[in-house]
Write a protein that holds these residues in place. Structure first.
Motif, mmCIF file in Angstrom:
data_model
loop_
_atom_site.group_PDB
_atom_site.id
_atom_site.type_symbol
_atom_site.label_atom_id
_atom_site.label_comp_id
_atom_site.label_asym_id
_atom_site.label_seq_id
_atom_site.Cartn_x
_atom_site.Cartn_y
_atom_site.Cartn_z
ATOM 1 N N GLN A 49 -31.124 17.978 -24.633
ATOM 2 C CA GLN A 49 -30.010 17.590 -24.495
ATOM 3 C C GLN A 49 -29.291 15.993 -25.464
ATOM 4 O O GLN A 49 -27.870 16.844 -25.778
ATOM 5 C CB GLN A 49 -30.018 16.904 -23.199
ATOM 6 C CG GLN A 49 -30.373 17.365 -22.473
ATOM 7 C CD GLN A 49 -29.624 18.293 -21.669
ATOM 8 O OE1 GLN A 49 -27.933 17.949 -21.147
ATOM 9 N NE2 GLN A 49 -29.800 19.580 -21.528
ATOM 10 N N THR A 50 -29.532 16.238 -26.060
ATOM 11 C CA THR A 50 -29.406 15.167 -26.655
ATOM 12 C C THR A 50 -30.065 14.830 -28.826
ATOM 13 O O THR A 50 -31.636 15.097 -27.991
ATOM 14 C CB THR A 50 -28.709 13.585 -26.586
ATOM 15 O OG1 THR A 50 -29.632 12.817 -26.494
ATOM 16 C CG2 THR A 50 -27.441 13.693 -25.717
ATOM 17 N N TYR A 80 -30.878 11.248 -32.014
ATOM 18 C CA TYR A 80 -30.012 10.618 -32.342
ATOM 19 C C TYR A 80 -31.290 10.182 -33.723
ATOM 20 O O TYR A 80 -32.735 10.448 -33.696
ATOM 21 C CB TYR A 80 -29.806 9.606 -31.472
ATOM 22 C CG TYR A 80 -31.103 9.505 -30.235
ATOM 23 C CD1 TYR A 80 -31.951 8.282 -30.965
ATOM 24 C CD2 TYR A 80 -31.142 10.063 -29.285
ATOM 25 C CE1 TYR A 80 -32.758 7.698 -29.525
ATOM 26 C CE2 TYR A 80 -32.701 9.465 -27.867
ATOM 27 C CZ TYR A 80 -32.983 8.730 -28.470
ATOM 28 O OH TYR A 80 -34.201 7.558 -28.051
#
Length: 72
Positions: free
Chosen positions: A25-26, A28
């Motif tokens: 999803q993400t 970082y």
């Protein structure tokens, strides 16, 4: 014969049902390395630490939440 075939197919499906498939999803940055968050159809999520950024974080992973390990 149909009942036997149905039983065999059901057993085979249950043997592999513990491996959930999650999609990324993400991503970082966290303390000098990247982490990816994966969401699964059962509502759970998993955070994977990536060593080489996008190269080491696949788009989908298979994970067994009962055992706490990755599936092949």
């Amino acid at each position: 014969m149909k009942k036997i075939l149905l039983a065999v197919c059901t057993i085979a499906a249950l043997a592999h049902s513990y491996c959930e498939i999650g999609s990324r999803q993400t991503m970082y940055w966290n303390g000098g390395h990247q982490e990816a968050v994966y969401k699964f159809s059962n509502g759970q999520s998993f955070v994977l630490t990536c060593r080489d950024g996008y190269n080491s974080c696949p788009y989908t992973i298979r994970y067994d939440f009962w055992r706490g390990e990755f599936c092949n």
